[in-house]
Write a protein that holds these residues in place. Structure first.
Motif, short mmCIF file in Angstrom:
data_model
loop_
_atom_site.label_atom_id
_atom_site.label_comp_id
_atom_site.label_asym_id
_atom_site.label_seq_id
_atom_site.Cartn_x
_atom_site.Cartn_y
_atom_site.Cartn_z
N ALA A 8 -9.33 -1.39 -1.89
CA ALA A 8 -9.34 -0.07 -2.51
C ALA A 8 -9.35 1.02 -1.44
CB ALA A 8 -10.55 0.09 -3.43
N LEU A 9 -10.06 0.76 -0.34
CA LEU A 9 -10.10 1.74 0.76
C LEU A 9 -8.71 1.93 1.35
CD1 LEU A 9 -13.42 0.95 2.68
CD2 LEU A 9 -12.88 2.90 1.23
N ILE A 10 -8.02 0.79 1.59
CA ILE A 10 -6.67 0.87 2.16
C ILE A 10 -5.76 1.67 1.23
CG2 ILE A 10 -4.60 -0.45 2.76
CD1 ILE A 10 -6.49 -2.73 3.62
N ASN A 11 -5.78 1.30 -0.05
CA ASN A 11 -4.95 2.01 -1.02
C ASN A 11 -5.33 3.48 -1.10
OD1 ASN A 11 -3.74 -0.41 -1.57
ND2 ASN A 11 -4.86 -0.79 -3.48
N GLY A 12 -6.64 3.74 -1.03
CA GLY A 12 -7.12 5.11 -1.13
C GLY A 12 -6.67 5.96 0.04
N VAL A 13 -6.72 5.40 1.24
CA VAL A 13 -6.29 6.16 2.42
C VAL A 13 -4.80 6.48 2.32
CG1 VAL A 13 -5.91 6.04 4.90
CG2 VAL A 13 -8.11 5.34 3.94
N ILE A 14 -4.03 5.50 1.85
CA ILE A 14 -2.58 5.75 1.72
C ILE A 14 -2.32 6.81 0.65
CG2 ILE A 14 -0.38 4.71 1.03
CD1 ILE A 14 -1.32 2.13 2.39
N ALA A 15 -2.97 6.64 -0.52
CA ALA A 15 -2.78 7.62 -1.60
C ALA A 15 -3.26 9.00 -1.16
CB ALA A 15 -3.53 7.17 -2.85
N ARG A 136 -3.31 -6.85 0.84
CA ARG A 136 -1.89 -6.70 0.58
C ARG A 136 -1.50 -5.24 0.76
NH1 ARG A 136 -0.16 -7.10 -4.46
NH2 ARG A 136 -2.23 -6.63 -5.23
N VAL A 137 -0.35 -5.01 1.41
CA VAL A 137 0.25 -3.68 1.36
C VAL A 137 1.74 -3.85 1.13
CG1 VAL A 137 -1.24 -2.09 2.63
CG2 VAL A 137 0.13 -3.74 3.89
N GLY A 138 2.29 -2.98 0.29
CA GLY A 138 3.72 -3.01 0.02
C GLY A 138 4.45 -2.29 1.13
N PRO A 139 5.61 -2.81 1.53
CA PRO A 139 6.39 -2.12 2.57
C PRO A 139 6.75 -0.69 2.14
CG PRO A 139 7.32 -4.29 2.12
CD PRO A 139 6.25 -4.07 1.11
N MET A 205 7.72 13.93 -4.57
CA MET A 205 8.70 12.86 -4.41
C MET A 205 8.02 11.58 -3.89
SD MET A 205 12.03 12.55 -1.97
CE MET A 205 12.18 10.93 -1.21
N LEU A 206 7.08 11.74 -2.96
CA LEU A 206 6.41 10.56 -2.42
C LEU A 206 5.60 9.85 -3.52
CD1 LEU A 206 5.27 11.94 1.06
CD2 LEU A 206 7.03 10.21 0.61
N VAL A 207 4.98 10.64 -4.39
CA VAL A 207 4.24 10.03 -5.49
C VAL A 207 5.21 9.35 -6.46
CG1 VAL A 207 2.75 10.52 -7.49
CG2 VAL A 207 2.25 11.55 -5.28
N GLY A 208 6.35 10.01 -6.70
CA GLY A 208 7.36 9.43 -7.57
C GLY A 208 7.91 8.12 -7.03
N LEU A 209 8.01 8.06 -5.72
CA LEU A 209 8.45 6.82 -5.07
C LEU A 209 7.45 5.70 -5.32
CD1 LEU A 209 9.59 7.81 -1.47
CD2 LEU A 209 10.84 6.39 -3.08
N ASP A 210 6.18 6.06 -5.29
CA ASP A 210 5.11 5.09 -5.43
C ASP A 210 5.00 4.61 -6.87
OD1 ASP A 210 3.16 3.63 -4.14
OD2 ASP A 210 1.57 4.96 -4.90
N VAL A 253 -11.80 3.95 -5.49
CA VAL A 253 -13.10 3.28 -5.66
C VAL A 253 -13.60 3.44 -7.09
CG1 VAL A 253 -15.52 3.26 -4.92
CG2 VAL A 253 -13.68 3.42 -3.21
N ALA A 254 -13.39 4.61 -7.67
CA ALA A 254 -13.83 4.85 -9.06
C ALA A 254 -13.10 3.92 -10.02
CB ALA A 254 -13.59 6.31 -9.44
#
Ligand SMILES: Nc1ncnc2c1ncn2[C@@H]1O[C@H](COP(=O)(O)OP(=O)(O)OP(=O)(O)O)[C@@H](O)[C@H]1O
Ligand SMILES: [Mg+2]
Lengths: 288, 252
Positions: A8-15, A136-139, A205-210, A253-254
């Motif tokens: 969740a931390l990894i995903n959170g930092v990216i988001a 896991r991280v997506g390319p 656009m970056l959010v739309g990509l995700d 995290v929430a």
């Protein structure tokens, strides 16, 4: 559980890093024009559609679609500023904020009229996630992260090294003195709106990509953007980045700790906490 | 020839349009004129009228004989007149170097050469060039503010209370720099609260009361004039003027 938390931390930092792009646009407009531009969500949506059209209709790669998103949102941002916000300038920041909110609704519905309500996806190669041990991280996630960092690096260089960027910081710091040194505040305001809206467009656009692109893709971000900027101290550039990463992590995290519905609560709690405990934000006074 | 000539200038703010009610003054190149007067006399307002921040209602402003009445701040800089305002006179979040560059905003090609000239005159600024202006002490900040104003190589420099809030030692140092700046050929108009000290370094002094010229003359003579002393300098050893006698709070 610890692994899930780390994920969740990894995903959170990216988001959060992606969220920082529109949050920077929001805070820059606040720093120079002294009002919160709530059209920022609709402007992010404009950028998401522009990037999507560039990608799917013209086959642009992401790095080339981003400038398209920037440009479209910048033009839309200037239109919002001149047609809705500027006529209400004399009425104060609150009226300007409301005008921008209304203009955002108009923009959102124009997009709905033009593109419909369907979810639109970018043309992306399907790639398998990279695994590092349990993580896991997506390319694509990584590419979005790198693109967001590149947007921020460009913004930093612009503010730091260009004459116009310096003038923007000077007006944000001390408008009267900037005027006395020959800066044209009207021109600086226009450049700031264009850059701020453009950043929102790239963020959208970056959010739309995700995820995917629909007429609400940017509007759903408004609360997080606002919370990030408030958390970092409205008008502070480094604050917006730190605030966005904090919000991004807290949201992930929430979701993990409670359930996805609680993602929304994070922004509200952050805004409430900052306003009651430390109104100037984590970074205190606004900074360049 | 006078560098700055002001004739029967009047004006004010939208909310209070009769603040300056006819002020006349002249400053020659290389001359230091100090303007003193009680709080609220309209000293800062005169400076704002001169820089184009406010538009004069009547009167005439000339630079080197050319009529510049009512020009915008930008045109006034180009005409060679620059103001260091009373408060918030540096960009706190910008570095010292960036502050200096902002002083040359309209003519960026000359920035390098001017930066070299200004930092030679104020070596302190060269030492601190990468530091944010808000981290400077009060005295250093005033020097930076003056350095920024000198970046455009003005022929007329207006200073609004440059020693406000400074320690006596820092004020002395700053007065010496102002004096040296005038002697380099710039016409300097300095508004000051430290009236006695200001008159000691100035060539001439002008006393403004209620938006009008009240007294003027050679600074040393005016400083000895019993009426002036009684009006503005009496009581307090430091020579601070304050019509209310309560003393003036230092800024920041
Ligand atoms: N922005 C403003 N709007 C309306 N009135 C103002 C404004 N600024 C100053 N005034 C008024 O104009 C008058 C002159 O103010 P000014 O600042 O020129 O005085 P000053 O001589 O510089 O005083 P000080 O020694 O306190 O700096 C005062 O009565 C003040 O209340
Ligand atoms: Mg004043």
């Amino acid at each position: 559980m610890a692994e899930a938390l780390a994920q969740a931390l990894i995903n959170g930092v990216i988001a959060g890093t992606i969220l920082a792009v529109p949050a920077l646009g929001f805070t820059a407009i606040f720093a120079v024009l002294n009002y919160p531009n709530f059209a920022i969500g609709a402007l992010a949506t404009v950028g998401a559609y522009a990037g999507w059209v560039g990608n799917t209709a013209f086959g642009l790669p992401m790095a080339a679609a981003l400038p398209v998103a920037f440009l479209a949102a910048a033009l839309a941002g200037l239109a919002v500023q001149w047609m809705a916000v500027k006529p209400l300038e004399a009425a104060g920041a609150l009226m300007m904020a409301i005008a921008s909110l209304a203009a955002g609704l108009v923009l959102e519905n124009m997009l709905r009229f033009g593109f419909g309500n369907e979810l639109r996806g970018f043309d992306l190669p399907l790639l398998r996630d990279w695994r590092f041990g349990a993580f896991r991280v997506g390319p694509q996630q990584v590419e979005n992260f790198v693109l967001a960092l590149a947007c921020m690096a460009l913004l930093w260089a612009f503010l730091r090294f260009s004459r116009t960027g310096r003038a923007m910081r000077a007006v944000a710091d001390n408008r009267d003195l900037a005027l006395l040194r020959g800066v044209d505040p009207v021109r600086v305001a226009a450049v700031t709106v264009a850059v701020g809206a453009g950043l929102a467009g790239m963020g959208g656009m970056l959010v739309g990509l995700d995820t995917s692109v629909d007429p609400l893709v940017g509007t759903r971000l408004v609360l997080s953007i606002f919370a990030a900027a408030v958390l970092g101290g409205l008008g502070s550039i480094p604050g917006a980045v730190a605030g966005a990463i904090a919000i991004g992590v807290a949201e992930e995290v929430a979701v993990l700790a409670f359930n996805p519905a609680y993602r929304l609560v994070v922004g509200f709690v952050a805004i409430l906490a900052v306003l009651t405990l430390r109104p100037s934000g984590l970074f205190g006074a606004r900074a360049g | 020839m006078t560098a700055l000539a002001v004739d029967a200038l009047s004006g004010g703010y939208a909310a209070a349009d009769h603040v300056v009610k006819g002020v006349s003054l002249a400053v020659a190149p290389g001359e230091l004129l100090c303007v003193i007067g009680p709080n609220g006399a309209g000293k800062s307002t005169v400076l704002k009228l001169l820089t184009g921040l406010l538009r004069p209602r009547a009167g005439r402003v000339a630079l080197d004989g050319r009529d510049v009445t009512g020009l915008s701040p930008r045109r006034m800089i180009e005409a060679g007149l620059v103001l260091v305002p009373q408060e918030r006179n540096v960009f706190g979040t910008l570095t010292v170097e960036e502050n200096l560059a902002m002083g040359c905003f309209l003519d960026p090609r000359r920035a390098r050469a001017r930066m070299a000239a200004v930092t030679e005159r104020f070596p302190l600024l060269a030492e601190r060039r990468r530091q944010a202006a808000r981290t400077l002490s009060g005295g250093q900040r005033q020097i930076l503010a003056m350095g920024q104003a000198l970046m455009s190589e003005p022929r007329v420099l207006l200073l609004d209370e440059p020693t406000a809030g400074l320690s006596p030692k820092a004020a002395d140092d700053l007065f010496a720099l102002v004096r040296a700046t005038a002697e380099s050929g710039v016409a300097v108009l300095m508004v000051e609260q430290n009236a006695l000290q200001a008159m000691q370094v100035s060539d001439r002094a002008l006393v403004l009361v209620d938006g009008r010229n009240a007294h003027e003359g050679p600074a040393p003579a005016l400083a000895r004039d019993p009426e002036i002393r009684r009006l503005f300098l009496g009581g307090r050893g430091a020579g601070r003027m304050d019509a209310s006698g309560t003393g003036r709070e230092t800024q920041r």
